[in-house]
Design a protein around this motif. Structure first.
Motif, mmCIF file in Angstrom:
data_model
loop_
_atom_site.group_PDB
_atom_site.id
_atom_site.type_symbol
_atom_site.label_atom_id
_atom_site.label_comp_id
_atom_site.label_asym_id
_atom_site.label_seq_id
_atom_site.Cartn_x
_atom_site.Cartn_y
_atom_site.Cartn_z
ATOM 1 N N LYS A 110 50.558 11.696 9.060
ATOM 2 C CA LYS A 110 49.804 12.020 7.862
ATOM 3 C C LYS A 110 48.345 12.201 8.233
ATOM 4 O O LYS A 110 47.777 11.385 8.952
ATOM 5 C CB LYS A 110 49.939 10.908 6.816
ATOM 6 C CG LYS A 110 49.234 11.206 5.509
ATOM 7 C CD LYS A 110 49.442 10.076 4.512
ATOM 8 C CE LYS A 110 48.742 10.363 3.194
ATOM 9 N NZ LYS A 110 48.922 9.251 2.219
ATOM 10 N N ALA A 111 47.745 13.292 7.759
ATOM 11 C CA ALA A 111 46.335 13.564 8.035
ATOM 12 C C ALA A 111 45.644 13.934 6.735
ATOM 13 O O ALA A 111 46.193 14.665 5.903
ATOM 14 C CB ALA A 111 46.177 14.689 9.056
ATOM 15 N N LYS A 112 44.428 13.440 6.558
ATOM 16 C CA LYS A 112 43.637 13.724 5.369
ATOM 17 C C LYS A 112 42.212 14.015 5.794
ATOM 18 O O LYS A 112 41.598 13.213 6.497
ATOM 19 C CB LYS A 112 43.669 12.527 4.407
ATOM 20 C CG LYS A 112 43.034 12.814 3.060
ATOM 21 C CD LYS A 112 43.231 11.639 2.111
ATOM 22 C CE LYS A 112 42.661 11.942 0.733
ATOM 23 N NZ LYS A 112 42.843 10.803 -0.193
ATOM 24 N N LYS A 144 38.357 15.383 4.485
ATOM 25 C CA LYS A 144 37.393 15.689 3.435
ATOM 26 C C LYS A 144 36.144 16.256 4.090
ATOM 27 O O LYS A 144 35.549 15.623 4.951
ATOM 28 C CB LYS A 144 37.033 14.439 2.632
ATOM 29 C CG LYS A 144 38.172 13.875 1.798
ATOM 30 C CD LYS A 144 37.717 12.686 0.973
ATOM 31 C CE LYS A 144 38.846 12.132 0.118
ATOM 32 N NZ LYS A 144 38.406 10.965 -0.702
#
Length: 221
Positions: free
Chosen positions: A151-153, A155
């Motif tokens: 999982k990568a997030k 901003k």
């Protein structure tokens, strides 16, 4: 010619006075100068190069008095319940002709530098349960990047990418654009195995030369 068999007597040079060592307690420490109480006397001493631990007040130290040179603190023998600081003047180089260099700490390891921290190695490995990286400006130059991420997030206020080729393979892709999305290309080719849906309050299709609709059934309206 006759040789003289008389040996010339050589007078031995006076031996310098030997250094003496004493154990004392640091009573004052400031700016690399130390005052050590040895019995009833107080001795002004400097830290020897081999003594890497910076002496502090109330430390029990080993002092060597060298005639003609002064006194040196050779080692810190005892310290009660305080941190230990290794302080050296000038550059420090640690060289291992063979073997490995390992740094271990139960609570943490911190590297701090006012200018630069450099790492040069044939291979770099980082293993951690949690990671956090803050870089104001990052420049990366490499040949290949391979990442396996569950999982990568990300901003970002702005993201600019310039690449020669991009290949993406995914099972499901969702894109949410709040205001505007634009695509500028010489050719655009969309292929769907089943259904392709275009929906909007207004849909405009404009071509300078040809618009072609080809299908078994075409419903308008």
């Amino acid at each position: 010619m006759m040789r003289s068999n008389v040996a010339r007597k050589i007078e031995p040079e006076p031996r310098p006075e030997a250094a003496t060592q004493q154990v004392g307690r640091v009573v004052r420490a400031a700016d690399g100068a130390f005052v050590v109480a040895c019995g009833a006397a107080e001795i002004e001493a400097r830290r020897a190069v081999s003594c890497m631990v910076e002496p502090e007040a109330d430390d029990v130290v080993l002092v060597s008095v060298v005639p003609g040179r002064g006194a040196y603190i050779l080692a810190v023998l005892e310290r009660q319940g305080r941190d230990v600081s290794v302080v050296l003047d000038g550059d420090l180089r640690v060289t291992l002709p063979s073997g490995r260099f390992v740094v271990g700490a139960a609570e943490g390891v911190t590297f701090a530098s006012g200018k630069e921290v450099g790492v040069v190695a044939g291979e770099v490995k980082v293993n951690a349960r949690l990671g956090s990286v803050f870089v104001e400006s990052l420049s990366y130059l490499g040949t290949a990047v391979q990442a396996e991420i569950e999982k990568a997030k990300v901003k970002a206020a702005a993201l600019d990418a310039s690449v020669e080729r991009v290949v993406q393979r995914a099972k499901r892709v969702y894109r949410f654009v709040e205001e505007l999305e634009q695509l500028r290309a010489e050719r655009v080719d969309y292929v769907a195995k089943k259904n392709m849906s275009l929906r909007g309050e207004n849909t405009l299709v404009t071509a300078e030369e040809l618009v072609k609709l080809d299908g078994a059934q075409i419903h308008l309206g």
